[in-house]
Scaffold this motif. Structure first.
Motif, PDB file in Angstrom:
ATOM      1  N   LEU A  91       0.814  -1.211   0.000  1.00  0.00           N
ATOM      2  CA  LEU A  91       0.000   0.000   0.000  1.00  0.00           C
ATOM      3  C   LEU A  91       0.856   1.272   0.000  1.00  0.00           C
ATOM      4  CD1 LEU A  91      -2.917   0.890  -0.008  1.00  0.00           C
ATOM      5  CD2 LEU A  91      -2.875   0.921   2.476  1.00  0.00           C
ATOM      6  N   ARG A  92       1.940   1.259   0.748  1.00  0.00           N
ATOM      7  CA  ARG A  92       2.793   2.444   0.836  1.00  0.00           C
ATOM      8  C   ARG A  92       3.452   2.770  -0.507  1.00  0.00           C
ATOM      9  NH1 ARG A  92       6.947   3.395   5.752  1.00  0.00           N
ATOM     10  NH2 ARG A  92       7.131   5.625   5.462  1.00  0.00           N
ATOM     11  N   LEU A  93       3.976   1.758  -1.173  1.00  0.00           N
ATOM     12  CA  LEU A  93       4.614   1.958  -2.465  1.00  0.00           C
ATOM     13  C   LEU A  93       3.573   2.338  -3.525  1.00  0.00           C
ATOM     14  CD1 LEU A  93       7.415   1.935  -3.663  1.00  0.00           C
ATOM     15  CD2 LEU A  93       7.108  -0.467  -4.223  1.00  0.00           C
ATOM     16  N   THR A  94       2.392   1.747  -3.440  1.00  0.00           N
ATOM     17  CA  THR A  94       1.306   2.107  -4.357  1.00  0.00           C
ATOM     18  C   THR A  94       0.904   3.567  -4.174  1.00  0.00           C
ATOM     19  OG1 THR A  94       0.485  -0.163  -4.393  1.00  0.00           O
ATOM     20  CG2 THR A  94      -1.050   1.557  -5.056  1.00  0.00           C
ATOM     21  N   ALA A  95       0.838   4.023  -2.933  1.00  0.00           N
ATOM     22  CA  ALA A  95       0.494   5.430  -2.673  1.00  0.00           C
ATOM     23  C   ALA A  95       1.557   6.363  -3.251  1.00  0.00           C
ATOM     24  CB  ALA A  95       0.337   5.661  -1.170  1.00  0.00           C
ATOM     25  N   PHE A  96       2.804   5.950  -3.194  1.00  0.00           N
ATOM     26  CA  PHE A  96       3.876   6.771  -3.751  1.00  0.00           C
ATOM     27  C   PHE A  96       3.781   6.821  -5.280  1.00  0.00           C
ATOM     28  CE2 PHE A  96       8.498   7.566  -4.712  1.00  0.00           C
ATOM     29  CZ  PHE A  96       8.488   8.883  -4.277  1.00  0.00           C
ATOM     30  N   VAL A  97       3.490   5.677  -5.906  1.00  0.00           N
ATOM     31  CA  VAL A  97       3.298   5.655  -7.360  1.00  0.00           C
ATOM     32  C   VAL A  97       2.116   6.544  -7.735  1.00  0.00           C
ATOM     33  CG1 VAL A  97       2.723   4.217  -9.356  1.00  0.00           C
ATOM     34  CG2 VAL A  97       4.326   3.368  -7.653  1.00  0.00           C
ATOM     35  N   LEU A  98       1.042   6.487  -6.949  1.00  0.00           N
ATOM     36  CA  LEU A  98      -0.137   7.326  -7.203  1.00  0.00           C
ATOM     37  C   LEU A  98       0.217   8.811  -7.092  1.00  0.00           C
ATOM     38  CD1 LEU A  98      -3.187   7.618  -7.717  1.00  0.00           C
ATOM     39  CD2 LEU A  98      -3.510   7.403  -5.246  1.00  0.00           C
ATOM     40  N   LEU A  99       0.975   9.170  -6.083  1.00  0.00           N
ATOM     41  CA  LEU A  99       1.388  10.562  -5.913  1.00  0.00           C
ATOM     42  C   LEU A  99       2.211  11.036  -7.117  1.00  0.00           C
ATOM     43  CD1 LEU A  99       1.739  13.146  -4.158  1.00  0.00           C
ATOM     44  CD2 LEU A  99       3.821  12.077  -3.283  1.00  0.00           C
ATOM     45  N   ILE A 100       3.159  10.217  -7.539  1.00  0.00           N
ATOM     46  CA  ILE A 100       3.984  10.578  -8.694  1.00  0.00           C
ATOM     47  C   ILE A 100       3.124  10.640  -9.949  1.00  0.00           C
ATOM     48  CG2 ILE A 100       5.966   9.907 -10.108  1.00  0.00           C
ATOM     49  CD1 ILE A 100       6.663  10.979  -7.312  1.00  0.00           C
ATOM     50  N   HIS A 101       2.148   9.738 -10.072  1.00  0.00           N
ATOM     51  CA  HIS A 101       1.247   9.753 -11.229  1.00  0.00           C
ATOM     52  C   HIS A 101       0.467  11.066 -11.289  1.00  0.00           C
ATOM     53  CE1 HIS A 101      -2.380   7.857 -13.496  1.00  0.00           C
ATOM     54  NE2 HIS A 101      -1.585   8.503 -14.323  1.00  0.00           N
ATOM     55  N   VAL A 102      -0.021  11.517 -10.156  1.00  0.00           N
ATOM     56  CA  VAL A 102      -0.761  12.787 -10.104  1.00  0.00           C
ATOM     57  C   VAL A 102       0.154  13.950 -10.483  1.00  0.00           C
ATOM     58  CG1 VAL A 102      -1.938  14.399  -8.549  1.00  0.00           C
ATOM     59  CG2 VAL A 102      -2.471  11.961  -8.448  1.00  0.00           C
ATOM     60  N   VAL A 103       1.341  13.981  -9.909  1.00  0.00           N
ATOM     61  CA  VAL A 103       2.277  15.080 -10.175  1.00  0.00           C
ATOM     62  C   VAL A 103       2.690  15.108 -11.648  1.00  0.00           C
ATOM     63  CG1 VAL A 103       4.610  15.938  -9.687  1.00  0.00           C
ATOM     64  CG2 VAL A 103       3.124  15.225  -7.813  1.00  0.00           C
ATOM     65  N   VAL A 104       3.046  13.958 -12.203  1.00  0.00           N
ATOM     66  CA  VAL A 104       3.460  13.900 -13.610  1.00  0.00           C
ATOM     67  C   VAL A 104       2.299  14.293 -14.522  1.00  0.00           C
ATOM     68  CG1 VAL A 104       4.172  12.322 -15.462  1.00  0.00           C
ATOM     69  CG2 VAL A 104       5.306  12.228 -13.245  1.00  0.00           C
ATOM     70  N   SER A 105       1.088  13.843 -14.194  1.00  0.00           N
ATOM     71  CA  SER A 105      -0.090  14.183 -15.011  1.00  0.00           C
ATOM     72  C   SER A 105      -0.342  15.683 -15.011  1.00  0.00           C
ATOM     73  CB  SER A 105      -1.325  13.445 -14.499  1.00  0.00           C
ATOM     74  OG  SER A 105      -1.182  12.061 -14.632  1.00  0.00           O
ATOM     75  N   ILE A 106      -0.269  16.296 -13.846  1.00  0.00           N
ATOM     76  CA  ILE A 106      -0.503  17.746 -13.751  1.00  0.00           C
ATOM     77  C   ILE A 106       0.586  18.509 -14.495  1.00  0.00           C
ATOM     78  CG2 ILE A 106      -0.527  19.710 -12.154  1.00  0.00           C
ATOM     79  CD1 ILE A 106      -1.953  17.826 -10.139  1.00  0.00           C
ATOM     80  N   LEU A 107       1.842  18.147 -14.273  1.00  0.00           N
ATOM     81  CA  LEU A 107       2.943  18.865 -14.928  1.00  0.00           C
ATOM     82  C   LEU A 107       2.882  18.739 -16.451  1.00  0.00           C
ATOM     83  CD1 LEU A 107       5.948  18.071 -12.564  1.00  0.00           C
ATOM     84  CD2 LEU A 107       4.730  20.233 -12.814  1.00  0.00           C
ATOM     85  N   LEU A 108       2.657  17.526 -16.937  1.00  0.00           N
ATOM     86  CA  LEU A 108       2.607  17.326 -18.377  1.00  0.00           C
ATOM     87  C   LEU A 108       1.394  18.025 -18.993  1.00  0.00           C
ATOM     88  CD1 LEU A 108       4.094  16.031 -20.710  1.00  0.00           C
ATOM     89  CD2 LEU A 108       2.766  13.957 -20.337  1.00  0.00           C
ATOM     90  N   ALA A 109       0.257  18.008 -18.303  1.00  0.00           N
ATOM     91  CA  ALA A 109      -0.939  18.695 -18.804  1.00  0.00           C
ATOM     92  C   ALA A 109      -0.723  20.201 -18.867  1.00  0.00           C
ATOM     93  CB  ALA A 109      -2.145  18.363 -17.925  1.00  0.00           C
TER      94      ALA A 109
END
Length: 124
Positions: A91-109
């Motif tokens: 769960l902890r590593l999944t939450a970190f991947v999710l956080l990075i996914h959100v950040v990368v999505s926002i930055l790229l958008a």
């Protein structure tokens, strides 16, 4: 120049499917970038399972005009659940991947939208 939002209720099924497909492709790309950043070398096929889930949620919630404060947590929870299922991490590593996914999505958008605005506002 004023950009007016497209109302999904007046869109054709092809336009809606194209929107979902484009958003799913974008979110699959950013999911792969996030997973690769956190987990190392991962197959890109797995990201194509992750992207469509938040894309469908976003389009359906917009079509039903549900508030953003409901849409975002539901999309994040679904995205996290799919990430956990697809990559099989704790769960902890999944939450970190999710956080990075959100950040990368926002930055790229922001970069893509900003570039599009610059091109559209060019003189001549």
């Amino acid at each position: 120049m004023v950009v007016s939002p497209v109302v999904l209720q007046s869109a054709t099924p092809t336009q809606i499917a194209g929107t979902v497909a484009g958003l799913a492709l974008f979110l699959s790309l950013t999911a792969h970038l996030a997973a690769r950043n956190v987990l190392g070398d991962v197959p890109i096929r797995r990201a194509f399972v992750v992207g469509p889930v938040p894309a469908v949620i976003a389009v359906v919630f917009v079509a039903f005009e549900l508030p953003v404060f409901v849409t975002i947590p539901v999309a994040l929870a679904a995205d996290g659940t799919v990430l956990k299922f697809v990559y099989g991490r704790d769960l902890r590593l999944t939450a970190f991947v999710l956080l990075i996914h959100v950040v990368v999505s926002i930055l790229l958008a922001v970069v893509l939208f900003g570039t599009a605005l610059l091109i559209l506002s060019a003189p001549g």
